[in-house]
Design a protein around this motif. Sequence first.
Motif, PDB file in Angstrom:
ATOM      1  N   GLY A  61     -25.334 -13.506  -3.440  1.00 52.45           N
ATOM      2  CA  GLY A  61     -24.431 -13.238  -2.329  1.00 52.45           C
ATOM      3  C   GLY A  61     -23.143 -14.032  -2.410  1.00 52.45           C
ATOM      4  O   GLY A  61     -22.058 -13.517  -2.104  1.00 52.45           O
ATOM      5  N   SER A 125     -25.689 -16.130   6.898  1.00 58.96           N
ATOM      6  CA  SER A 125     -25.721 -14.666   6.912  1.00 58.96           C
ATOM      7  C   SER A 125     -24.739 -14.064   7.918  1.00 58.96           C
ATOM      8  O   SER A 125     -24.367 -12.892   7.798  1.00 58.96           O
ATOM      9  CB  SER A 125     -27.139 -14.175   7.222  1.00 58.96           C
ATOM     10  OG  SER A 125     -27.522 -14.510   8.547  1.00 58.96           O
ATOM     11  N   LEU A 211     -20.898  -7.306   3.276  1.00 61.13           N
ATOM     12  CA  LEU A 211     -22.127  -6.857   3.932  1.00 61.13           C
ATOM     13  C   LEU A 211     -23.348  -7.129   3.049  1.00 61.13           C
ATOM     14  O   LEU A 211     -24.414  -7.520   3.545  1.00 61.13           O
ATOM     15  CB  LEU A 211     -22.030  -5.361   4.249  1.00 61.13           C
ATOM     16  CG  LEU A 211     -20.978  -4.963   5.291  1.00 61.13           C
ATOM     17  CD1 LEU A 211     -20.911  -3.441   5.419  1.00 61.13           C
ATOM     18  CD2 LEU A 211     -21.296  -5.584   6.643  1.00 61.13           C
ATOM     19  N   MET A 212     -23.195  -6.945   1.744  1.00 62.00           N
ATOM     20  CA  MET A 212     -24.291  -7.248   0.823  1.00 62.00           C
ATOM     21  C   MET A 212     -24.605  -8.740   0.836  1.00 62.00           C
ATOM     22  O   MET A 212     -25.783  -9.136   0.775  1.00 62.00           O
ATOM     23  CB  MET A 212     -23.921  -6.783  -0.587  1.00 62.00           C
ATOM     24  CG  MET A 212     -23.840  -5.269  -0.741  1.00 62.00           C
ATOM     25  SD  MET A 212     -23.203  -4.761  -2.364  1.00 62.00           S
ATOM     26  CE  MET A 212     -24.515  -5.340  -3.448  1.00 62.00           C
ATOM     27  N   SER A 214     -24.306 -10.842   3.356  1.00 62.52           N
ATOM     28  CA  SER A 214     -25.072 -11.137   4.566  1.00 62.52           C
ATOM     29  C   SER A 214     -26.534 -10.729   4.408  1.00 62.52           C
ATOM     30  O   SER A 214     -27.453 -11.490   4.761  1.00 62.52           O
ATOM     31  CB  SER A 214     -24.443 -10.404   5.757  1.00 62.52           C
ATOM     32  OG  SER A 214     -25.184 -10.633   6.928  1.00 62.52           O
ATOM     33  N   SER A 215     -26.785  -9.563   3.843  1.00 61.83           N
ATOM     34  CA  SER A 215     -28.150  -9.079   3.663  1.00 61.83           C
ATOM     35  C   SER A 215     -28.933  -9.961   2.692  1.00 61.83           C
ATOM     36  O   SER A 215     -30.121 -10.258   2.911  1.00 61.83           O
ATOM     37  CB  SER A 215     -28.129  -7.639   3.147  1.00 61.83           C
ATOM     38  OG  SER A 215     -27.459  -6.786   4.053  1.00 61.83           O
ATOM     39  N   LEU A 218     -30.184 -13.139   4.333  1.00 65.08           N
ATOM     40  CA  LEU A 218     -31.348 -12.896   5.170  1.00 65.08           C
ATOM     41  C   LEU A 218     -32.615 -12.806   4.316  1.00 65.08           C
ATOM     42  O   LEU A 218     -33.672 -13.331   4.687  1.00 65.08           O
ATOM     43  CB  LEU A 218     -31.157 -11.607   5.969  1.00 65.08           C
ATOM     44  CG  LEU A 218     -30.116 -11.659   7.102  1.00 65.08           C
ATOM     45  CD1 LEU A 218     -29.941 -10.279   7.726  1.00 65.08           C
ATOM     46  CD2 LEU A 218     -30.527 -12.675   8.168  1.00 65.08           C
ATOM     47  N   CYS A 219     -32.497 -12.158   3.161  1.00 61.23           N
ATOM     48  CA  CYS A 219     -33.630 -12.101   2.224  1.00 61.23           C
ATOM     49  C   CYS A 219     -33.991 -13.492   1.724  1.00 61.23           C
ATOM     50  O   CYS A 219     -35.177 -13.830   1.573  1.00 61.23           O
ATOM     51  CB  CYS A 219     -33.305 -11.188   1.051  1.00 61.23           C
ATOM     52  SG  CYS A 219     -33.115  -9.445   1.475  1.00 61.23           S
TER      53      CYS A 219
END
Length: 478
Positions: A61, A125, A211-212, A214-215, A218-219
């Motif tokens: 990220g 995130s 956006l990727m 942030s995702s 979270l992962c």
Amino acid sequence: DIGTITKSTKATREMDPQDDTGSIREKESDSKQYKSSFLGLLIRNRNYRLFLSSYLFSHGGEWLTYVASISVIESILGGQTSRTAISILIVVRLLPNVLLSSIGGTLADSRDRRESMILLSLVHSFIPFFYILAGYWASIPMVYLVTFLQECVAALNEPCKSAIVNQLVDNEEDLQKATALTGVSWSCMAAIGSSVGGFVAASYGPNVCFLMDSSLFLCSAGMLYAMEGKYNTAEKESAGYGNVCERITEMTREAFQYLSGKFWWPLVLMKASSALMYGVSDVLNVSFSENGDGDRDEKLGILFAFVGMGCLVGLFVSDAFTSVSRIQSLQWAGIVSLGFSTIGSFGMGMMGSFHWLCFFTLVRSAGSSGTWINSSVLLQLFAAPEKMGRVLALDGALSLLLEATSAMLCGYLQDDLGLGPQAVSLLVSGIGSVLFSLWCCYHWTGRGATSQEAAAFMQQIAEDKADKRTLTEQTPLI
């Protein structure tokens, strides 16, 4: 799962705050059936697998955001590239790691490292959404501000990431493998994240990258949450401290006192020596990507990808010629790697084609990777567990300070003095030659890992392991 650190005291790796050797207490278990290899480590150690997955997500990220933020700045400037603007971005990314290193190190040594990493990943995130606002408002200062906030969170997180590796493994050989794998994870994400970021930014726009990012964080938090065990090494040490500011001040002072009395303290400067050279690479890559035909974002992604592939090469070559049992080999490998960084910088300055540029980028980054990995393993071996976070934070802060200084000077030399990227590369190779010579003298005069103190240190570790094995064999099974 043999490699798992569980919540019970028995399964948690023993660490004695009074033991200043910094050695790892080896578990006596059936894990000996596995060869000490990268694959064996991953097969038997569930917690390390989860940590490594989290590490991959988070750094992937970060690389997506890094490439996308450069794209946003260039679009705001109307497609023009300002080396100074890129240099400022790099400095803004690195500065929080310098300013907050003592706080991050104190956090790593005074709180549960896993819990801190989960919280910081969740905070991280949310930050990429502000990059989207910065692009919408076409504000470069806001890009810098959001980058600064993001890197403040990363600066608090990084010492926890570095220090927890020591708690996830059972012996010195696994520590070398785990440190190398952690480094290669960064390399993989440098290759994959940057190339994907360049492609996505060019094809779909930088907002998709944000956006990727942030995702992925979270992962990353999810992987950390799935880990088991407690990772706080300093319940006793932190009990006597007062408020937060006093604790940070006192623990930082203790770290400097601790380092000043150690025979290996100059090794904290090895990674910084390499950083002085690779600090210019990102600015130079932007400049090199503008030469010749082809899309600038895609070429920048390709150069970053070769950085990542070079780090992979540095990992495997270094691992083939080093061993913890021959601790002096780690120090020598780090120094030789510094020489390869010098050769790579020289080649980048002499060769004009993009193909040769990619090749020498690989050579330079392989050298940087070798220095980073071997210096990290040495510090992980020598530093006491309860001081680990602060030692690694200081090591990282010095590296990032010189990296930021190098990046800023690179922008100044190109924009204000009119030097081309080839000329700057040759200048860097000259600096690298001097640093390589100084470290060779350090090694050949019997200092650091080649000293008598280091030999006694490793002998003590061997004796501790033998005593522990004898005690285990003599303990009756109930």
